[in-house]
Scaffold this motif. Structure first.
Motif, PDB file in Angstrom:
ATOM      1  N   ALA A  51      30.330  41.618  35.404  1.00  0.00           N
ATOM      2  CA  ALA A  51      31.190  40.497  35.004  1.00  0.00           C
ATOM      3  C   ALA A  51      31.327  40.407  33.500  1.00  0.00           C
TER       4      ALA A  51
ATOM      5  N   LEU B 102      32.966  34.918  33.628  1.00  0.00           N
ATOM      6  CA  LEU B 102      33.276  34.738  35.052  1.00  0.00           C
ATOM      7  C   LEU B 102      34.636  34.083  35.253  1.00  0.00           C
ATOM      8  N   VAL B 103      34.975  33.119  34.386  1.00  0.00           N
ATOM      9  CA  VAL B 103      36.273  32.448  34.502  1.00  0.00           C
ATOM     10  C   VAL B 103      37.406  33.432  34.217  1.00  0.00           C
TER      11      VAL B 103
ATOM     12  N   GLY C 298      37.341  36.724  34.359  1.00  0.00           N
ATOM     13  CA  GLY C 298      37.384  37.733  35.419  1.00  0.00           C
ATOM     14  C   GLY C 298      37.873  37.166  36.734  1.00  0.00           C
ATOM     15  N   GLY C 299      37.441  35.950  37.070  1.00  0.00           N
ATOM     16  CA  GLY C 299      37.845  35.334  38.327  1.00  0.00           C
ATOM     17  C   GLY C 299      39.331  35.043  38.376  1.00  0.00           C
ATOM     18  N   VAL C 300      39.875  34.509  37.275  1.00  0.00           N
ATOM     19  CA  VAL C 300      41.313  34.222  37.212  1.00  0.00           C
ATOM     20  C   VAL C 300      42.111  35.514  37.350  1.00  0.00           C
ATOM     21  N   TRP C 301      41.631  36.560  36.664  1.00  0.00           N
ATOM     22  CA  TRP C 301      42.332  37.851  36.735  1.00  0.00           C
ATOM     23  C   TRP C 301      42.316  38.405  38.157  1.00  0.00           C
ATOM     24  N   LEU C 302      41.160  38.371  38.815  1.00  0.00           N
ATOM     25  CA  LEU C 302      41.055  38.876  40.189  1.00  0.00           C
ATOM     26  C   LEU C 302      41.953  38.085  41.141  1.00  0.00           C
ATOM     27  N   TRP C 303      42.010  36.770  40.957  1.00  0.00           N
ATOM     28  CA  TRP C 303      42.836  35.932  41.822  1.00  0.00           C
ATOM     29  C   TRP C 303      44.322  36.238  41.636  1.00  0.00           C
TER      30      TRP C 303
ATOM     31  N   ARG D  56      45.048  39.846  43.007  1.00  0.00           N
ATOM     32  CA  ARG D  56      44.373  40.189  44.266  1.00  0.00           C
ATOM     33  C   ARG D  56      45.237  41.048  45.194  1.00  0.00           C
TER      34      ARG D  56
END
Length: 218
Positions: free
Chosen positions: A111, A55-56, A58-63, A66
């Protein structure tokens, strides 16, 4: 400056993927038995450490992506198919018997699978990808070798105490944990172990064939 930032993010993504590739098959995080006195929060964190890592990443990549996410999905050949699978999974969850659980599973698998694939394609260079592939295969060989050791020894020497019906988490997550003499290796379930090794077989054959081909050409 952008190039340096991209290099750093690529290195972080690479090492994050390496750690997940190596640790998840070798350490049965969900079934770990902690010593008495360990706070429940730490126990919970250890059991969900790989998921949090996914999740970390993937979340960093999406941010970071974006603003250009649509453009990136168009650049990656499997970007839209992977995203479409997520949307189909979420829509199918609406009609499920337990919608919340079904949706949670869809997001979890995305995820820990599809999103990591997009992170890999966007951040990791070809030469780094080869190293990641070798880590994946090397880990698979270790898991298979330990399975052979377990078969010869007649006992799971390292994780026997985890893969035991007496372990509440193992009994909860594995509906029928009485596998008798079937090999569990480091995975804890013979069917999941077989699926994992079966997925690695064509990759292994392709890697060996490519290596031999390069040697012949050299």
């Amino acid at each position: 400056m952008k190039t340096v930032s991209r290099d750093i993010s690529g290195e972080i993504a690479l090492w994050g993927l390496v750690l997940l590739t190596v640790m998840v098959p070798l350490v049965p995080f969900r079934y770990l038995v902690m010593p008495a006195g360990v706070p429940p929060v730490i126990v919970l964190a250890m059991r969900h450490l790989p998921t949090v890592g996914c999740l970390v990443l993937g979340g960093v990549w999406l941010w970071r992506r974006r603003v250009r996410i649509v453009h990136l999905l168009e650049q990656v050949s499997l970007g839209w198919p992977v995203t479409s699978l997520l949307l189909v999974g979420l829509l199918s969850a609406v009609g499920a018997r337990e919608p919340v659980m079904s949706m949670a599973k869809t997001i979890y698998y995305f995820a820990t699978g599809g999103l990591l694939f997009l992170v890999l394609v966007d951040n990791v260079r070809k030469d780094q990808g080869h190293g990641l592939l070798y880590c994946l295969l090397g880990t698979g060989y270790l898991v298979a070798s330990y399975g052979i050791v377990e078969f010869v020894a007649g006992n799971n020497l390292i994780y026997g105490f985890c893969f035991d019906p007496g372990n509440e988490m193992y009994r909860l997550l594995v509906p029928d944990p009485w596998f008798e003499q079937r090999i569990l290796s480091t995975v804890g379930h013979p069917v999941v172990l077989g699926s994992y090794l079966a997925l690695l077989l064509p990759l292994s054959i392709t890697a060996i064939t490519a290596t031999k081909s390069r040697r012949v050409q050299g």
